[in-house]
Design a protein around this motif. Structure first.
Motif, PDB file in Angstrom:
ATOM      1  N   LEU A 133       0.840  -1.196   0.000  1.00  0.00           N
ATOM      2  CA  LEU A 133       0.000   0.000   0.000  1.00  0.00           C
ATOM      3  C   LEU A 133       0.877   1.249   0.000  1.00  0.00           C
ATOM      4  CD1 LEU A 133      -2.664  -1.096   2.630  1.00  0.00           C
ATOM      5  CD2 LEU A 133      -2.918  -1.062   0.147  1.00  0.00           C
ATOM      6  N   PRO A 134       0.372   2.354  -0.523  1.00  0.00           N
ATOM      7  CA  PRO A 134       1.152   3.595  -0.530  1.00  0.00           C
ATOM      8  C   PRO A 134       1.608   3.968   0.889  1.00  0.00           C
ATOM      9  CG  PRO A 134      -0.773   3.824  -1.915  1.00  0.00           C
ATOM     10  CD  PRO A 134      -0.929   2.522  -1.212  1.00  0.00           C
ATOM     11  N   LYS A 135       2.819   4.515   0.996  1.00  0.00           N
ATOM     12  CA  LYS A 135       3.417   4.795   2.304  1.00  0.00           C
ATOM     13  C   LYS A 135       2.581   5.772   3.124  1.00  0.00           C
ATOM     14  CE  LYS A 135       7.082   2.264   1.598  1.00  0.00           C
ATOM     15  NZ  LYS A 135       7.230   0.972   2.322  1.00  0.00           N
ATOM     16  N   TYR A 136       1.991   6.761   2.439  1.00  0.00           N
ATOM     17  CA  TYR A 136       1.261   7.790   3.193  1.00  0.00           C
ATOM     18  C   TYR A 136      -0.013   7.252   3.831  1.00  0.00           C
ATOM     19  CZ  TYR A 136      -1.891   8.244  -0.846  1.00  0.00           C
ATOM     20  OH  TYR A 136      -2.804   8.003  -1.834  1.00  0.00           O
ATOM     21  N   TYR A 137      -0.427   6.020   3.458  1.00  0.00           N
ATOM     22  CA  TYR A 137      -1.586   5.416   4.101  1.00  0.00           C
ATOM     23  C   TYR A 137      -1.329   5.199   5.600  1.00  0.00           C
ATOM     24  CZ  TYR A 137      -4.271   4.271  -0.140  1.00  0.00           C
ATOM     25  OH  TYR A 137      -5.015   4.317  -1.282  1.00  0.00           O
ATOM     26  N   TYR A 138      -0.070   4.974   5.917  1.00  0.00           N
ATOM     27  CA  TYR A 138       0.268   4.605   7.307  1.00  0.00           C
ATOM     28  C   TYR A 138      -0.035   5.732   8.297  1.00  0.00           C
ATOM     29  CZ  TYR A 138       2.928   2.757  11.277  1.00  0.00           C
ATOM     30  OH  TYR A 138       3.312   2.298  12.510  1.00  0.00           O
ATOM     31  N   PRO A 139       0.534   6.928   8.148  1.00  0.00           N
ATOM     32  CA  PRO A 139       0.201   7.992   9.111  1.00  0.00           C
ATOM     33  C   PRO A 139      -1.274   8.364   9.078  1.00  0.00           C
ATOM     34  CG  PRO A 139       1.467   8.878   7.265  1.00  0.00           C
ATOM     35  CD  PRO A 139       1.536   7.392   7.148  1.00  0.00           C
ATOM     36  N   PHE A 140      -1.877   8.305   7.876  1.00  0.00           N
ATOM     37  CA  PHE A 140      -3.298   8.608   7.772  1.00  0.00           C
ATOM     38  C   PHE A 140      -4.114   7.591   8.573  1.00  0.00           C
ATOM     39  CE2 PHE A 140      -7.414   7.994   5.625  1.00  0.00           C
ATOM     40  CZ  PHE A 140      -7.932   9.291   5.741  1.00  0.00           C
ATOM     41  N   THR A 141      -3.750   6.299   8.438  1.00  0.00           N
ATOM     42  CA  THR A 141      -4.462   5.243   9.171  1.00  0.00           C
ATOM     43  C   THR A 141      -4.311   5.409  10.680  1.00  0.00           C
ATOM     44  OG1 THR A 141      -4.127   3.691   7.348  1.00  0.00           O
ATOM     45  CG2 THR A 141      -4.659   2.748   9.503  1.00  0.00           C
TER      46      THR A 141
ATOM     47  N   PHE B 252      -6.670   6.689  15.796  1.00  0.00           N
ATOM     48  CA  PHE B 252      -6.595   7.444  17.046  1.00  0.00           C
ATOM     49  C   PHE B 252      -7.915   8.165  17.322  1.00  0.00           C
ATOM     50  CE2 PHE B 252      -5.468  11.403  19.351  1.00  0.00           C
ATOM     51  CZ  PHE B 252      -5.009  10.811  20.521  1.00  0.00           C
ATOM     52  N   VAL B 253      -8.433   8.861  16.315  1.00  0.00           N
ATOM     53  CA  VAL B 253      -9.702   9.580  16.484  1.00  0.00           C
ATOM     54  C   VAL B 253     -10.836   8.597  16.771  1.00  0.00           C
ATOM     55  CG1 VAL B 253     -11.417  11.031  15.326  1.00  0.00           C
ATOM     56  CG2 VAL B 253      -8.976  11.508  15.040  1.00  0.00           C
ATOM     57  N   ALA B 254     -10.845   7.466  16.041  1.00  0.00           N
ATOM     58  CA  ALA B 254     -11.889   6.465  16.266  1.00  0.00           C
ATOM     59  C   ALA B 254     -11.779   5.869  17.657  1.00  0.00           C
ATOM     60  CB  ALA B 254     -11.772   5.366  15.206  1.00  0.00           C
ATOM     61  N   GLY B 255     -10.546   5.680  18.106  1.00  0.00           N
ATOM     62  CA  GLY B 255     -10.339   5.136  19.451  1.00  0.00           C
ATOM     63  C   GLY B 255     -10.878   6.053  20.524  1.00  0.00           C
ATOM     64  N   ILE B 256     -10.666   7.363  20.334  1.00  0.00           N
ATOM     65  CA  ILE B 256     -11.194   8.329  21.302  1.00  0.00           C
ATOM     66  C   ILE B 256     -12.722   8.263  21.336  1.00  0.00           C
ATOM     67  CG2 ILE B 256     -11.449  10.782  21.802  1.00  0.00           C
ATOM     68  CD1 ILE B 256      -8.652  11.215  20.728  1.00  0.00           C
ATOM     69  N   GLY B 257     -13.320   8.208  20.130  1.00  0.00           N
ATOM     70  CA  GLY B 257     -14.778   8.133  20.062  1.00  0.00           C
ATOM     71  C   GLY B 257     -15.322   6.867  20.691  1.00  0.00           C
ATOM     72  N   LEU B 258     -14.649   5.737  20.439  1.00  0.00           N
ATOM     73  CA  LEU B 258     -15.092   4.470  21.015  1.00  0.00           C
ATOM     74  C   LEU B 258     -14.945   4.472  22.528  1.00  0.00           C
ATOM     75  CD1 LEU B 258     -16.118   1.625  20.283  1.00  0.00           C
ATOM     76  CD2 LEU B 258     -13.724   0.875  20.205  1.00  0.00           C
ATOM     77  N   ALA B 259     -13.825   5.037  23.016  1.00  0.00           N
ATOM     78  CA  ALA B 259     -13.608   5.109  24.460  1.00  0.00           C
ATOM     79  C   ALA B 259     -14.683   5.941  25.143  1.00  0.00           C
ATOM     80  CB  ALA B 259     -12.223   5.687  24.742  1.00  0.00           C
ATOM     81  N   LYS B 260     -15.094   7.008  24.469  1.00  0.00           N
ATOM     82  CA  LYS B 260     -16.131   7.874  25.060  1.00  0.00           C
ATOM     83  C   LYS B 260     -17.439   7.121  25.219  1.00  0.00           C
ATOM     84  CE  LYS B 260     -18.240  12.436  24.589  1.00  0.00           C
ATOM     85  NZ  LYS B 260     -18.314  13.683  23.796  1.00  0.00           N
ATOM     86  N   ILE B 261     -17.684   6.176  24.298  1.00  0.00           N
ATOM     87  CA  ILE B 261     -18.951   5.423  24.324  1.00  0.00           C
ATOM     88  C   ILE B 261     -18.912   4.281  25.332  1.00  0.00           C
ATOM     89  CG2 ILE B 261     -20.506   3.966  22.968  1.00  0.00           C
ATOM     90  CD1 ILE B 261     -19.639   5.610  20.507  1.00  0.00           C
TER      91      ILE B 261
END
Length: 838
Positions: A316-324, A329-338
């Motif tokens: 996969l393209p290298k820039y996928y990694y930091p984007f992922t 991270f954002v999804a983890g915060i949202g899941l933790a809040k729930i």
């Protein structure tokens, strides 16, 4: 060349650096011990600096009385609740152990004071050692390391002030242990890349690659754990390591390099620290937070590598990694809040880890860095190195861009994270000092190398094999260009060191801590007030969850501003209601809509005696008791610090007003200030108050008190009600510290003509030979009855109670119409609320 011939050459190369480090250490130690006369006073009193150092002394003395047990609960502060141990244990436990060993298991008080006073100075000088190796290993250049310690040895600011003799606080231990952790982590990174450790090798039980790195990983983990045991907020440095490991994953993935080594390193380090924290009984209330944070890193680091491997396998393209990683991270915060509010709170606390609001902003060490002087603060804290560091930082970024290198990437993340923390709380300037020294030295060496120093150094290493060869080398190799490079280095070093040394000398003029009046006042409390009924050195039993500590009936609190709580406890051996842990402050934290909780801030800003007493009653869980028997005020509380009291309530309007004077508009105290309990006590000596009496005052100082009194006389005297006992103030400075006692008050009653004005007064003489009038007035009812409640005894103190030196010099005079009557009042009547009929 044989090993035998290499040895003298290696020794010759190392000797100047060794000597330089030793000299820097001795200079740093010397500077830090210069103000010892301000610690070891001529009268035999040992004065520790600041506030918290006194509580560390409290801990050390307690440990030595019950060695090796820690004081996990202290009933001698924050009356009527007590407090669990606020500090992490290692700083005090290590110090107490050293004293215990030196004292042969039975150290005397002099040894305790001496070792405790010199302890921070020694730790401050010791920081130079890991700084040298951290700089040397990052840049693979001993010259950068040596210049770093030269700079750090004389650096002014908080790094110096918090390692000064007598400032026995954990702050300098934080700097030392975090720098040692960074030092070993840098070498671990170096070895990890060299030995190319990977999950595959571990899976195949190929542990040879771990042998070279394991000691450094182990030492990094041990010192990270020790750091956690020295400061309850040490998760901060674990967060720095975690942030770097994440950044290095991204850098390596983008370059197509394996990331196993950094994930394995992080896992091992965090696991060792986790084990150390887990074995510690208490950690200042943050043990659970530390364990969650360290555990999160142990699981997160291999996941970062797993994602990298997965993407590489899928091409996969290298820039996928930091984007992922960002999305996860954002999804983890949202899941933790729930699903887990506690984990969500942990994550959010990272982003506001050092932010303070409301009254907490009045804590000097917690205020934002640039709020106290703007860019000039960089010079105040670091001299010219405070500006050069940013040039070094820019050079470091360029160097990473051109050549990469895990060690330099870590230094960059480490520096930026410490700088971020310092911007929020200026206290982190003592951390940032290490980074300032390293990066400013790096820049100075780079400048000199750019004009020829590097080639001169390389020639020296290659051609000089003994001390005897140095003169010949200089004669043959020292060209004008190379000589100029030495001049450039010397000038750079002088610019970074000489002004810094001059600024550092200013810090040696004093050590802080309680001044003479406070020492006298707290010692007076110790000798002249009733014993609270608790053994000061008792190893108190921790109350069961949901229960309060069971105080004896003889116990009582001493109300003062939180700054002074440790002095009252440790010097005065009395129990403060509020302390520098900001316990017992009361007030509000976020909004005026909140309840204004009872505490020191609400007591001293109360607008009447009745309101202030209601605060004391509300603090105590027993409705039949009040929380304080004594109130201690100093002139700073009545002047400059009063704003801090209002800030803690979030209701600071109306205490000061912009008023036109002959010099234009000035901000002056307003009537709301003069109606406050603090002003009534300190400026008006409690005149007219029914249940508060002045029992002791220290000598006066030249302060702002006189100005506050002049403002009252000029602007507000005529606005007082006719029956207000406060009259014109004597425009003079009075006792710097004043001690008041809360009493039931004697009831003086009698009869006069119906609706007739009745007055009572006496003259009070203080222990300083100052006199003032105490008075009240009232109006008889329709049947001619009147009553006063008065706090002073005219017959002197009694055994077992307050041995006051401030009292009436004549009986009370009750007057109405043409009648005047003398009334004597016993101490028993004042303490028991007895009635005296006239």
């Amino acid at each position: 060349m044989t090993a035998e011939s290499k040895s003298p050459k290696k020794l010759l190369e190392s000797l100047p650096y060794f000597v330089g480090i030793v000299i820097s250490f001795l200079v740093a130690l010397h500077i830090r011990t210069l103000p010892k006369a301000g610690v070891f006073l001529s009268n035999g009193f040992v004065r520790f600096g600041g506030n918290d150092p006194w509580y560390h002394l409290r801990n050390v003395e307690s440990i030595l009385h019950h060695f090796p047990n820690m004081l996990w609960f202290d009933a001698y502060t924050h009356y009527p609740f007590g407090t669990n141990q606020v500090f992490a244990p290692l700083f005090d436990m290590f110090l107490a152990s050293v004293i215990w060993v030196l004292g042969g298991g039975n150290p005397d008080q002099d040894l305790i004071y001496n070792v405790s006073a010199y302890y921070p100075a020694f730790l401050g000088a010791l920081v130079l050692v890991p700084t040298y190796y951290a700089a040397k290993w990052v840049f693979d250049d001993r010259r950068v390391g040596l210049l770093s310690v030269f700079i750090l040895a004389v650096l002014p600011g908080q790094f110096l002030s918090r390692s000064m003799i007598g400032f026995n606080d954990h702050h300098i231990a934080e700097t030392l242990l975090s720098t040692v952790t960074a030092m070993f982590f840098i070498m671990a990174l170096n070895k990890a890349g060299k030995y190319k450790i990977s999950f595959e090798k571990i899976k195949n039980k190929d542990f040879d690659s771990l042998k070279g790195i394991l000691p450094y990983l182990l030492l990094t983990g041990i010192f990270l754990g020790a750091y956690a045991l020295a400061w309850k907020g040490a998760l901060f440095f674990a967060f720095i390591l975690g942030a770097y490991i994440t950044v290095q994953h991204v850098l390596d993935h983008m370059k197509g390099k394996p990331t196993d080594y950094v994930a394995i390193s992080g896992m091992f380090i965090f696991a060792v620290a986790f084990f150390i924290v887990m074995l510690t009984p208490h950690l200042g209330g943050t043990k659970s937070l530390h364990m969650k944070g360290l555990l999160a890193g142990i699981f997160a680091f291999p996941i970062l590598t797993g994602i990298s491997v997965f993407m590489n396998n899928r091409k996969l393209p290298k820039y996928y990694y930091p984007f992922t990683l960002g999305v996860l991270f954002v999804a983890g915060i949202g899941l933790a809040k729930i699903i887990s509010p506690s984990i969500f709170a942990l994550i959010m606390s990272v982003f506001s880890y050092f932010l303070r609001t409301g009254g907490a902003l009045t804590i000097a060490e917690a205020s934002p860095f640039f709020s106290r002087g703007g860019l000039e603060q960089l010079y105040v804290q670091f001299a010219y190195a405070g500006y050069v560091v940013f040039l070094g930082l820019a050079l470091l970024v360029y160097d990473i861009y051109k050549r990469n290198g895990q060690e330099k990437s870590f230094l960059l993340v480490w520096t930026l994270m410490i700088f971020w923390a310092m911007l929020q709380q200026n206290r982190f300037a003592y951390y940032f000092s290490v980074n300032v020294a390293i990066l400013s030295a790096y820049f100075a060496i780079w400048i000199a190398d750019s004009v020829g120093l590097k080639s001169l150094s390389e020639d020296f290493k290659a051609k000089v094999k003994s001390v005897a060869e140095i003169p010949d080398f200089v004669r043959k190799n020292l060209s004008a260009k190379k000589a100029f490079s030495i001049v450039v280095l010397l000038v750079s070093a002088l610019v970074l060191i000489v002004p810094s040394y001059g600024a550092a000398m200013e810090y040696t003029k004093g050590t802080g801590g309680p001044n003479g009046p406070w020492i006298e006042a707290t010692l007076w409390l110790n000798s002249n007030t009733p014993d609270p009924g608790l053994d000061f050195y008792e190893n108190y039993e921790i109350p069961a969850d949901g229960e309060l500590y069971s105080y004896p009936d003889s116990a009582y609190g001493v109300m003062s501003w939180w700054d002074y709580g440790h002095w009252i406890e440790v010097i005065g051996h009395r129990i403060p209601n509020a302390n520098p842990f900001q316990q017992g402050v009361g007030g509000r934290r976020n909004s005026l809509e909140e309840e204004n909780k009872p505490g020191a801030s609400t007591f001293f800003t109360a607008q009447s005696e009745e309101e202030a007493t209601a605060v004391l009653e509300a603090i105590h869980p027993d409705p039949d008791k009040v929380a304080a028997r004594y109130v201690v005020s100093d002139v700073e509380m009545a002047t400059g610090k009063f704003y801090a009291m209002t800030a803690w309530t979030l209701d600071s309007e109306g205490y000061y007003e912009s008023t036109f004077t002959g010099n234009g508009y000035q901000t002056l105290p307003a009537l709301r200030y003069y109606n406050s309990m603090e002003a009534r006590l300190h400026l008006f000596d409690g005149t007219g108050l029914e249940q508060y009496r002045l029992v002791h005052e220290t000598w006066a100082g030249q302060t702002a008190e006189m100005g506050y009194k002049q403002v009252f006389n000029y602007l507000y005297l005529t606005q007082l009600a006719a029956d207000d006992p406060r009259g014109k103030l004597d425009e003079e400075d009075t006792g710097y510290v004043k001690i008041f006692e809360y009493v039931k008050g004697a009831k003086i009653s009698g009869t006069a003509s119906p609706n007739e004005k009745v007055m009572i007064n006496t003259i009070i003489m203080t222990g300083q030979g100052r006199d003032f009038e105490y008075s009240q007035s009232t109006t008889a009812d329709s049947e001619g009855r009147y009553e006063f409640t008065v706090p002073y005894s005219t017959e002197g103190p009694i055994s077992g109670e307050t041995q006051f030196d401030t009292a009436p010099i004549r009986p009370y005079l009750v007057s109405y119409g043409s009648t005047t009557k003398e009334v004597g009042v016993s101490e028993e009547a004042v303490l028991n609320g007895e009635e005296i009929k006239v």
